[in-house]
Write a protein that holds these residues in place. Structure first.
Motif, PDB file in Angstrom:
ATOM      1  N   SER A   1       6.365  21.861  -7.451  1.00  0.00           N
ATOM      2  CA  SER A   1       6.065  20.445  -7.649  1.00  0.00           C
ATOM      3  C   SER A   1       5.582  19.862  -6.334  1.00  0.00           C
ATOM      4  N   VAL A   2       4.530  19.061  -6.411  1.00  0.00           N
ATOM      5  CA  VAL A   2       3.984  18.411  -5.227  1.00  0.00           C
ATOM      6  C   VAL A   2       3.983  16.910  -5.488  1.00  0.00           C
ATOM      7  N   LEU A   3       4.656  16.162  -4.612  1.00  0.00           N
ATOM      8  CA  LEU A   3       4.702  14.711  -4.720  1.00  0.00           C
ATOM      9  C   LEU A   3       3.764  14.120  -3.676  1.00  0.00           C
ATOM     10  N   ILE A   4       2.851  13.263  -4.133  1.00  0.00           N
ATOM     11  CA  ILE A   4       1.848  12.642  -3.274  1.00  0.00           C
ATOM     12  C   ILE A   4       1.954  11.124  -3.436  1.00  0.00           C
ATOM     13  N   PRO A   5       1.884  10.350  -2.349  1.00  0.00           N
ATOM     14  CA  PRO A   5       1.914   8.890  -2.488  1.00  0.00           C
ATOM     15  C   PRO A   5       0.749   8.402  -3.344  1.00  0.00           C
ATOM     16  N   GLU A   6       1.010   7.379  -4.143  1.00  0.00           N
ATOM     17  CA  GLU A   6       0.010   6.844  -5.052  1.00  0.00           C
ATOM     18  C   GLU A   6      -1.201   6.294  -4.311  1.00  0.00           C
ATOM     19  N   ASN A   7      -1.011   5.830  -3.071  1.00  0.00           N
ATOM     20  CA  ASN A   7      -2.128   5.267  -2.309  1.00  0.00           C
ATOM     21  C   ASN A   7      -3.183   6.305  -1.931  1.00  0.00           C
ATOM     22  N   ASP A   8      -2.895   7.581  -2.109  1.00  0.00           N
ATOM     23  CA  ASP A   8      -3.891   8.615  -1.820  1.00  0.00           C
ATOM     24  C   ASP A   8      -4.899   8.771  -2.954  1.00  0.00           C
TER      25      ASP A   8
ATOM     26  N   ASN B   1       1.789  26.662 -13.215  1.00  0.00           N
ATOM     27  CA  ASN B   1       3.154  26.350 -12.756  1.00  0.00           C
ATOM     28  C   ASN B   1       3.186  25.326 -11.623  1.00  0.00           C
ATOM     29  N   ILE B   2       2.024  24.697 -11.337  1.00  0.00           N
ATOM     30  CA  ILE B   2       1.943  23.709 -10.273  1.00  0.00           C
ATOM     31  C   ILE B   2       1.821  22.329 -10.898  1.00  0.00           C
ATOM     32  N   ILE B   3       2.696  21.417 -10.469  1.00  0.00           N
ATOM     33  CA  ILE B   3       2.672  20.048 -10.979  1.00  0.00           C
ATOM     34  C   ILE B   3       2.444  19.114  -9.783  1.00  0.00           C
ATOM     35  N   VAL B   4       1.377  18.326  -9.829  1.00  0.00           N
ATOM     36  CA  VAL B   4       1.062  17.348  -8.783  1.00  0.00           C
ATOM     37  C   VAL B   4       1.373  15.975  -9.354  1.00  0.00           C
ATOM     38  N   THR B   5       2.271  15.241  -8.699  1.00  0.00           N
ATOM     39  CA  THR B   5       2.736  13.958  -9.210  1.00  0.00           C
ATOM     40  C   THR B   5       2.522  12.865  -8.173  1.00  0.00           C
ATOM     41  N   PRO B   6       1.854  11.761  -8.562  1.00  0.00           N
ATOM     42  CA  PRO B   6       1.767  10.629  -7.642  1.00  0.00           C
ATOM     43  C   PRO B   6       3.092   9.866  -7.637  1.00  0.00           C
ATOM     44  N   VAL B   7       3.500   9.403  -6.469  1.00  0.00           N
ATOM     45  CA  VAL B   7       4.764   8.675  -6.305  1.00  0.00           C
ATOM     46  C   VAL B   7       4.461   7.204  -6.145  1.00  0.00           C
ATOM     47  N   LYS B   8       5.130   6.388  -6.933  1.00  0.00           N
ATOM     48  CA  LYS B   8       4.942   4.922  -6.832  1.00  0.00           C
ATOM     49  C   LYS B   8       5.832   4.340  -5.786  1.00  0.00           C
TER      50      LYS B   8
ATOM     51  N   LYS C   1      -1.241  17.818   4.323  1.00  0.00           N
ATOM     52  CA  LYS C   1      -1.439  16.677   5.209  1.00  0.00           C
ATOM     53  C   LYS C   1      -2.679  16.869   6.076  1.00  0.00           C
ATOM     54  N   ALA C   2      -2.967  18.109   6.449  1.00  0.00           N
ATOM     55  CA  ALA C   2      -4.149  18.396   7.269  1.00  0.00           C
ATOM     56  C   ALA C   2      -5.442  18.120   6.501  1.00  0.00           C
ATOM     57  N   LYS C   3      -5.373  18.130   5.187  1.00  0.00           N
ATOM     58  CA  LYS C   3      -6.554  17.840   4.370  1.00  0.00           C
ATOM     59  C   LYS C   3      -6.774  16.345   4.176  1.00  0.00           C
ATOM     60  N   GLY C   4      -5.963  15.512   4.829  1.00  0.00           N
ATOM     61  CA  GLY C   4      -6.203  14.075   4.805  1.00  0.00           C
ATOM     62  C   GLY C   4      -5.242  13.263   3.971  1.00  0.00           C
ATOM     63  N   PHE C   5      -4.249  13.879   3.371  1.00  0.00           N
ATOM     64  CA  PHE C   5      -3.267  13.133   2.603  1.00  0.00           C
ATOM     65  C   PHE C   5      -2.272  12.492   3.569  1.00  0.00           C
TER      66      PHE C   5
ATOM     67  N   SER D   1      -9.579  14.511  -9.408  1.00  0.00           N
ATOM     68  CA  SER D   1      -9.555  15.918  -9.801  1.00  0.00           C
ATOM     69  C   SER D   1      -9.896  16.818  -8.618  1.00  0.00           C
ATOM     70  N   GLU D   2     -10.760  16.347  -7.714  1.00  0.00           N
ATOM     71  CA  GLU D   2     -11.103  17.136  -6.537  1.00  0.00           C
ATOM     72  C   GLU D   2      -9.897  17.283  -5.609  1.00  0.00           C
ATOM     73  N   LYS D   3      -9.154  16.186  -5.423  1.00  0.00           N
ATOM     74  CA  LYS D   3      -7.977  16.233  -4.548  1.00  0.00           C
ATOM     75  C   LYS D   3      -6.891  17.120  -5.148  1.00  0.00           C
TER      76      LYS D   3
END
Length: 180
Positions: free
Chosen positions: A142-149, A173-180, A125-129, A153-155
């Motif tokens: 697993s990391v869930l990130i809102p789709e609006n972010d 072993n790291i999975i980053v998933t956008p959440v709708k 969150k400190a990085k701007g998400f 590839s840089e993020k």
């Protein structure tokens, strides 16, 4: 003679201080000491929050926030159940020392995982998400990130760097998933 001069000086200072307080009270604004603002906000509007993002409609934002909030609530519920069960095992006087030792070790590991997830979420969150949810399950993260972010590839590389530095997890072993 010295005491007389000191008393006279002290009386003069008290009189000057009293005069300053009286003049301040007399000439102070009667409404309040709050400075007026440019948009003339009334006292009843103080502290009210407004949604100011023009990028998302409120329905999309609410759906994303509720999805992450629901996942966060499910995670917390599962954690509470496990920690309560481990606490019962620790307090059980009829169990042997090996079972208590194992329960204590498991409890310590769960607390460490909770701290790692919280630290990683805070750093992301400190990085701007806008929001995120980190779930650690063994060596998988697993990391869930809102789709609006708008994940790029840089993020994703910023997120994986934070996760690897905090948890020691392998990038595979790291999975980053956008959440709708």
């Amino acid at each position: 003679m010295k005491n007389g001069k000191r008393h006279l000086i002290l009386a003069g200072l008290v009189l000057a201080l009293g005069t300053a307080v009286y003049l301040n009270w007399q000439f102070a604004p009667s409404e309040s000491f709050i400075a007026p603002t440019r948009n003339n906000v009334s006292r009843t509007d103080l502290g009210k929050a407004e949604y100011v993002s023009a990028e998302l409609d409120s329905e999309t934002l609410a759906r994303q926030n509720s999805s992450l909030a629901e996942s966060r609530l499910n995670r917390q519920t599962a954690r509470d159940k496990v920690l309560d069960e481990l606490e019962k095992q620790l307090k059980d006087t009829s169990s042997d020392s090996a079972a208590r030792s194992q329960a204590l070790e498991s409890r310590t590991q769960h607390i460490k995982t909770i701290q790692l997830e919280n630290t990683a979420e805070t750093l992301i969150k400190a990085k701007g998400f806008s929001d995120c949810l980190v779930l650690i399950n063994g060596d998988k993260v697993s990391v869930l990130i809102p789709e609006n972010d708008a994940l790029t590839s840089e993020k994703v590389s910023v997120i994986t760097e934070i996760i690897t530095s905090q948890t020691g997890a392998d990038i595979s072993n790291i999975i980053v998933t956008p959440v709708k």
